[in-house]
Motif scaffolding. Structure first.
Motif, PDB file in Angstrom:
ATOM      1  N   GLY A 267       0.787  -1.222   0.000  1.00 25.07           N
ATOM      2  CA  GLY A 267       0.000   0.000   0.000  1.00 25.07           C
ATOM      3  C   GLY A 267       0.818   1.270   0.000  1.00 25.07           C
ATOM      4  N   ASP A 268       2.138   1.172   0.265  1.00 33.02           N
ATOM      5  CA  ASP A 268       2.993   2.359   0.237  1.00 33.02           C
ATOM      6  C   ASP A 268       3.270   2.771  -1.216  1.00 33.02           C
ATOM      7  N   HIS A 274       3.266   8.887  -6.672  1.00 34.45           N
ATOM      8  CA  HIS A 274       2.875   7.518  -6.315  1.00 34.45           C
ATOM      9  C   HIS A 274       2.365   6.757  -7.545  1.00 34.45           C
ATOM     10  N   THR A 275       3.127   6.817  -8.628  1.00 33.88           N
ATOM     11  CA  THR A 275       2.733   6.091  -9.839  1.00 33.88           C
ATOM     12  C   THR A 275       2.941   4.590  -9.703  1.00 33.88           C
ATOM     13  N   TRP A 276       3.651   4.187  -8.644  1.00 37.41           N
ATOM     14  CA  TRP A 276       3.730   2.767  -8.300  1.00 37.41           C
ATOM     15  C   TRP A 276       3.427   2.614  -6.822  1.00 37.41           C
ATOM     16  N   ARG A 280       2.541  -5.573  -2.056  1.00 36.38           N
ATOM     17  CA  ARG A 280       2.961  -6.515  -1.040  1.00 36.38           C
ATOM     18  C   ARG A 280       4.027  -5.840  -0.195  1.00 36.38           C
ATOM     19  N   ASP A 281       4.337  -6.397   0.955  1.00 41.24           N
ATOM     20  CA  ASP A 281       5.497  -5.906   1.699  1.00 41.24           C
ATOM     21  C   ASP A 281       6.760  -6.228   0.901  1.00 41.24           C
ATOM     22  N   THR A 282       7.654  -5.266   0.798  1.00 41.41           N
ATOM     23  CA  THR A 282       8.886  -5.491   0.037  1.00 41.41           C
ATOM     24  C   THR A 282       9.966  -4.571   0.584  1.00 41.41           C
ATOM     25  N   THR A 283      11.059  -4.507  -0.098  1.00 40.53           N
ATOM     26  CA  THR A 283      12.130  -3.566   0.231  1.00 40.53           C
ATOM     27  C   THR A 283      12.507  -2.811  -1.024  1.00 40.53           C
TER      28      THR A 283
END
Length: 391
Positions: A267-268, A274-276, A280-283
């Protein structure tokens, strides 16, 4: 990355340029004596004009080609004294220094020819060395067809008076990267017509030339006395998906150091607008290059870089000074090497990959790179440890 702790750098392997020149020279001369001109304009397509020129000469380039008078004089100041053609000038440009330095200049019009001839009369018996460019269908620079006879007649008159020597007649193809395009046959026929008219006017140039990199690889009938190779010299394909594989080696690698890596949650949003948004949780990792270094903003959310043995996609918009990449849950430490582009030997993105991501051509990618990046030259022939992307 070895050497100084640059945030980002362009590394050019001059051995690759020498290799490519030898490959191209052998290719174009396979069926007869055809000279090779290596085009080093626009700072050697981003590879360094002086260094690229020196490597090309070492590998046997017969000619060098540049766009502007300033580029030509810079090569002379750097110590190059071989055949050198310049083809772009504006009304009122001062041809005197170039003529005195033995640079071959190009005329498109009678007025331009007269300007060169006015200078040439003061420089020895042969006068200025001039090549005449004819427009055979690109509709860019060059004499329009309706003016060919006048241009050739004026050139012949100046030559008889000792003000100039016409050393070449040439033109440029519009669609050589598309072998079936009808413009290729039409332009070659028009060029042959121009050469016949030049001969009728009494001109006997040393060289006639039409072919660029793509035509050098794809259209032998267009080779004439000389071919002009630009992008192929630097190891990049002038006609992706069409050119035969002849063993060219990309000379440029762009490297950076990872500034930081950090986790983000599903969601970040990433980067401006914020075009992407992470699904999922990622780094993510921050790479210190952006459009201020010539990285195309149009490649946002499309390109990738190479970090720790895999490609990492660019997420969000490319910024002026930095871009963000998805590290897929990993957290490499700051200072980890990032390959922005290279020959592709490790699997890293190439200039062609970036071109496709930005909907452009590899020429634009390598030529625009620079800005705050350091550029250095290595020679993998002299030091094999520097070959490819590991200088």
């Amino acid at each position: 990355m070895t050497g100084p702790a640059h945030r980002a750098e362009i590394v050019v392997d001059v051995a690759a340029i020498r290799h490519n020149v030898r490959v191209l020279k052998d290719l174009v001369s396979a069926d007869g004596p055809v000279a090779l001109m290596v085009v080093v304009k626009a700072d050697g397509y981003g590879h360094g004009m002086v260094e690229s020129a020196a490597a090309a000469r070492e590998a046997g380039a017969d000619w060098l080609g540049v766009a502007t008078l300033e580029e030509a004089l810079a090569l002379r100041a750097a110590g190059d004294h071989g055949p050198l053609l310049c083809w772009l000038s504006a009304p009122g440009d001062d041809f005197a220094a170039a003529v005195a330095a033995g640079v071959e200049v190009t005329a498109y019009t009678v007025a331009e020819l007269d300007e060169v001839a006015a200078v040439g009369g003061a420089h020895g018996e042969d006068g200025a060395r001039v090549q005449l460019k004819v427009d055979t269908g690109l509709s860019r620079g060059g004499s329009p067809r309706a003016q060919w006879r006048d241009l050739f007649a004026a050139a012949a008159a100046h030559e008889r008076a000792g003000r100039i020597r016409v050393t070449g007649v040439w033109s440029h193809l519009a669609a050589s990267d598309e072998p079936a395009h009808p413009a290729n046959d039409a332009q070659e026929a028009a060029f042959r017509e121009a050469l016949a008219l030049a001969a009728d006017a009494g001109l006997d140039p040393d060289v006639t030339h039409l072919a660029n990199s793509a035509a050098a690889l794809l259209r032998p009938s267009s080779h004439f006395d000389l071919v002009r190779c630009g992008i192929a010299t630097y190891g990049l394909d002038p006609a992706p998906g069409v050119s035969p594989r002849v063993g060219l080696r990309p000379a440029m690698t762009v490297r950076a150091r990872l500034l930081m890596s950090k986790p983000i949650a599903a969601g970040d949003g990433v980067s401006y607008g914020h075009t992407w948004v992470a699904d999922r949780d990622t780094t993510v990792g921050v790479v210190p290059v952006g459009y201020g270094e010539g990285i195309p903003r149009a490649a946002s959310n499309s390109a990738s870089v190479w970090v720790e043995d895999s490609r990492r996609p660019v997420r969000g918009r490319v910024c002026m000074d930095q871009l963000v990449v998805d590290l897929h849950g990993e957290l490499p430490p700051p200072g980890t090497e990032v390959l922005v582009l290279g020959p592709g030997d490790r699997g890293e993105p190439t200039a062609q990959d970036w071109a496709e991501a930005a909907d452009t051509i590899s020429y634009e990618i390598v030529t625009r790179l620079g800005g705050r990046m350091v550029r250095r030259h290595v020679d993998s022939d002299a030091d094999p440890d520097t070959e490819g992307t590991a200088p």
